[in-house]
Design a protein around this motif. Sequence first.
Motif, PDB file in Angstrom:
ATOM      1  N   GLY A  42      57.202 141.035 -18.211  1.00 41.92           N
ATOM      2  CA  GLY A  42      57.227 142.090 -16.998  1.00 41.92           C
ATOM      3  C   GLY A  42      56.911 141.108 -15.589  1.00 41.92           C
ATOM      4  O   GLY A  42      57.391 141.133 -14.611  1.00 41.92           O
ATOM      5  N   GLY A  43      55.799 140.477 -15.876  1.00 41.30           N
ATOM      6  CA  GLY A  43      55.254 139.457 -14.730  1.00 41.30           C
ATOM      7  C   GLY A  43      56.253 138.520 -14.259  1.00 41.30           C
ATOM      8  O   GLY A  43      56.639 138.373 -13.112  1.00 41.30           O
ATOM      9  N   PHE A  44      56.902 137.900 -15.300  1.00 41.75           N
ATOM     10  CA  PHE A  44      57.858 136.986 -14.970  1.00 41.75           C
ATOM     11  C   PHE A  44      59.025 137.429 -14.208  1.00 41.75           C
ATOM     12  O   PHE A  44      59.598 137.026 -13.129  1.00 41.75           O
ATOM     13  N   VAL A  45      59.545 138.674 -14.978  1.00 41.17           N
ATOM     14  CA  VAL A  45      60.940 139.331 -14.104  1.00 41.17           C
ATOM     15  C   VAL A  45      60.388 139.697 -12.626  1.00 41.17           C
ATOM     16  O   VAL A  45      61.205 139.707 -11.648  1.00 41.17           O
ATOM     17  N   PHE A  46      59.273 140.323 -12.511  1.00 36.38           N
ATOM     18  CA  PHE A  46      58.722 141.024 -11.382  1.00 36.38           C
ATOM     19  C   PHE A  46      58.605 139.771 -10.325  1.00 36.38           C
ATOM     20  O   PHE A  46      58.952 139.981  -9.174  1.00 36.38           O
ATOM     21  N   ARG A  47      58.055 138.475 -10.937  1.00 36.87           N
ATOM     22  CA  ARG A  47      57.970 137.428  -9.895  1.00 36.87           C
ATOM     23  C   ARG A  47      59.389 137.248  -9.349  1.00 36.87           C
ATOM     24  O   ARG A  47      59.610 136.652  -8.483  1.00 36.87           O
ATOM     25  N   LEU A  48      60.229 136.955 -10.226  1.00 39.71           N
ATOM     26  CA  LEU A  48      61.705 136.554 -10.078  1.00 39.71           C
ATOM     27  C   LEU A  48      62.176 137.460  -9.005  1.00 39.71           C
ATOM     28  O   LEU A  48      63.118 137.209  -7.965  1.00 39.71           O
ATOM     29  N   LEU A  49      61.852 138.767  -9.118  1.00 34.63           N
ATOM     30  CA  LEU A  49      62.327 139.879  -8.057  1.00 34.63           C
ATOM     31  C   LEU A  49      61.630 139.882  -6.690  1.00 34.63           C
ATOM     32  O   LEU A  49      61.824 140.577  -5.809  1.00 34.63           O
ATOM     33  N   GLY A  50      60.573 139.322  -6.734  1.00 29.01           N
ATOM     34  CA  GLY A  50      59.625 139.099  -5.545  1.00 29.01           C
ATOM     35  C   GLY A  50      58.842 140.307  -5.563  1.00 29.01           C
ATOM     36  O   GLY A  50      58.269 140.537  -4.373  1.00 29.01           O
ATOM     37  N   LEU A  51      58.573 141.046  -6.614  1.00 26.64           N
ATOM     38  CA  LEU A  51      57.382 142.242  -6.663  1.00 26.64           C
ATOM     39  C   LEU A  51      56.175 141.833  -7.250  1.00 26.64           C
ATOM     40  O   LEU A  51      56.064 140.925  -7.863  1.00 26.64           O
ATOM     41  N   ALA A  52      54.918 142.418  -6.674  1.00 25.06           N
ATOM     42  CA  ALA A  52      53.669 142.245  -7.146  1.00 25.06           C
ATOM     43  C   ALA A  52      53.145 143.557  -7.753  1.00 25.06           C
ATOM     44  O   ALA A  52      53.311 144.557  -6.820  1.00 25.06           O
ATOM     45  N   ALA A  53      52.204 143.457  -8.798  1.00 24.93           N
ATOM     46  CA  ALA A  53      51.581 144.640  -9.398  1.00 24.93           C
ATOM     47  C   ALA A  53      50.286 144.611  -8.634  1.00 24.93           C
ATOM     48  O   ALA A  53      49.665 143.670  -8.356  1.00 24.93           O
ATOM     49  N   GLN A  54      49.844 145.851  -8.094  1.00 21.75           N
ATOM     50  CA  GLN A  54      48.658 145.984  -7.726  1.00 21.75           C
ATOM     51  C   GLN A  54      47.832 146.947  -8.292  1.00 21.75           C
ATOM     52  O   GLN A  54      48.417 148.093  -8.862  1.00 21.75           O
ATOM     53  N   LEU A  60      50.194 148.182 -15.497  1.00 23.99           N
ATOM     54  CA  LEU A  60      50.646 149.177 -16.552  1.00 23.99           C
ATOM     55  C   LEU A  60      51.928 149.153 -16.432  1.00 23.99           C
ATOM     56  O   LEU A  60      52.867 149.176 -17.382  1.00 23.99           O
ATOM     57  N   VAL A  61      52.535 149.256 -15.002  1.00 22.27           N
ATOM     58  CA  VAL A  61      54.091 149.604 -14.879  1.00 22.27           C
ATOM     59  C   VAL A  61      54.837 148.313 -15.067  1.00 22.27           C
ATOM     60  O   VAL A  61      55.834 148.288 -15.948  1.00 22.27           O
ATOM     61  N   THR A  62      54.157 146.956 -14.884  1.00 24.80           N
ATOM     62  CA  THR A  62      54.593 145.805 -15.084  1.00 24.80           C
ATOM     63  C   THR A  62      54.865 145.485 -16.691  1.00 24.80           C
ATOM     64  O   THR A  62      55.633 145.096 -17.106  1.00 24.80           O
ATOM     65  N   ALA A  63      53.642 145.891 -17.360  1.00 25.80           N
ATOM     66  CA  ALA A  63      53.678 145.679 -18.793  1.00 25.80           C
ATOM     67  C   ALA A  63      54.623 146.477 -19.642  1.00 25.80           C
ATOM     68  O   ALA A  63      55.235 146.212 -20.475  1.00 25.80           O
ATOM     69  N   THR A  64      54.716 147.622 -19.075  1.00 24.97           N
ATOM     70  CA  THR A  64      55.752 148.758 -19.570  1.00 24.97           C
ATOM     71  C   THR A  64      57.108 148.505 -19.572  1.00 24.97           C
ATOM     72  O   THR A  64      57.944 148.340 -20.312  1.00 24.97           O
ATOM     73  N   VAL A  65      57.559 148.088 -18.341  1.00 28.29           N
ATOM     74  CA  VAL A  65      58.825 147.497 -17.894  1.00 28.29           C
ATOM     75  C   VAL A  65      59.013 146.240 -18.826  1.00 28.29           C
ATOM     76  O   VAL A  65      60.034 146.201 -19.522  1.00 28.29           O
ATOM     77  N   GLY A  66      58.084 145.056 -18.956  1.00 29.26           N
ATOM     78  CA  GLY A  66      58.426 144.056 -19.755  1.00 29.26           C
ATOM     79  C   GLY A  66      58.655 144.388 -21.341  1.00 29.26           C
ATOM     80  O   GLY A  66      59.403 143.903 -22.052  1.00 29.26           O
ATOM     81  N   ALA A  67      57.840 145.362 -21.820  1.00 27.27           N
ATOM     82  CA  ALA A  67      57.714 145.821 -23.189  1.00 27.27           C
ATOM     83  C   ALA A  67      59.057 146.524 -23.213  1.00 27.27           C
ATOM     84  O   ALA A  67      59.730 146.257 -24.742  1.00 27.27           O
ATOM     85  N   VAL A  68      59.632 147.224 -22.558  1.00 26.75           N
ATOM     86  CA  VAL A  68      60.905 148.086 -22.766  1.00 26.75           C
ATOM     87  C   VAL A  68      62.121 146.857 -22.686  1.00 26.75           C
ATOM     88  O   VAL A  68      62.796 146.906 -23.600  1.00 26.75           O
ATOM     89  N   LEU A  69      61.946 145.830 -22.153  1.00 22.04           N
ATOM     90  CA  LEU A  69      63.052 144.862 -22.006  1.00 22.04           C
ATOM     91  C   LEU A  69      62.840 144.079 -23.321  1.00 22.04           C
ATOM     92  O   LEU A  69      63.824 143.510 -23.698  1.00 22.04           O
ATOM     93  N   LEU A  70      61.661 143.757 -23.720  1.00 21.59           N
ATOM     94  CA  LEU A  70      61.511 143.255 -24.915  1.00 21.59           C
ATOM     95  C   LEU A  70      62.158 144.063 -26.131  1.00 21.59           C
ATOM     96  O   LEU A  70      62.892 143.256 -26.971  1.00 21.59           O
ATOM     97  N   LEU A  71      61.694 145.275 -25.940  1.00 17.69           N
ATOM     98  CA  LEU A  71      62.226 146.165 -27.224  1.00 17.69           C
ATOM     99  C   LEU A  71      63.717 145.892 -26.948  1.00 17.69           C
ATOM    100  O   LEU A  71      64.672 146.254 -28.222  1.00 17.69           O
ATOM    101  N   ALA A  72      64.426 146.142 -25.920  1.00 12.73           N
ATOM    102  CA  ALA A  72      65.936 146.109 -25.716  1.00 12.73           C
ATOM    103  C   ALA A  72      66.407 144.990 -26.328  1.00 12.73           C
ATOM    104  O   ALA A  72      67.624 144.938 -26.966  1.00 12.73           O
ATOM    105  N   ILE A  73      65.791 143.847 -25.922  1.00 13.52           N
ATOM    106  CA  ILE A  73      66.300 142.534 -26.488  1.00 13.52           C
ATOM    107  C   ILE A  73      66.377 142.269 -27.870  1.00 13.52           C
ATOM    108  O   ILE A  73      67.361 141.860 -28.868  1.00 13.52           O
ATOM    109  N   VAL A  74      65.147 142.751 -28.662  1.00 15.60           N
ATOM    110  CA  VAL A  74      65.062 142.697 -29.911  1.00 15.60           C
ATOM    111  C   VAL A  74      65.999 143.753 -30.731  1.00 15.60           C
ATOM    112  O   VAL A  74      66.508 143.409 -31.659  1.00 15.60           O
ATOM    113  N   SER A  75      66.311 145.114 -30.135  1.00 11.08           N
ATOM    114  CA  SER A  75      67.368 145.869 -30.793  1.00 11.08           C
ATOM    115  C   SER A  75      68.689 145.187 -30.621  1.00 11.08           C
ATOM    116  O   SER A  75      69.599 145.446 -31.589  1.00 11.08           O
TER     117      SER A  75
END
Length: 80
Positions: A42-54, A60-75
């Motif tokens: 999530g941190g990598f993707v957010f940096r690519l998009l120019g977003l930052a977590a505060q 939590l949002v960053t980690a959740t988005v990244g975890a969902v992406l991880l599970l989607a890729i594994v699926s």
Amino acid sequence: MNLILFLIIGGVAGWLAGLIMKGRGFGVLANIGIGIVGSIIGGFVFRLLGLAAQGAVGELVTATVGAVLLLAIVSKIKQA
């Protein structure tokens, strides 16, 4: 203290990703692992998009988005 907060956020993010992707969590240790890897993704993707977590909620949002992406890729890999 930061390590404990990191593990808690990882666990919650993994649990949320499990709820979003398959309707239930994976267990405490798996949730933490998925959340930690998700936070990296999530941190990598957010940096690519120019977003930052505060703050903890942003992390939590960053980690959740990244975890969902991880599970989607594994699926997708499991389906192939």
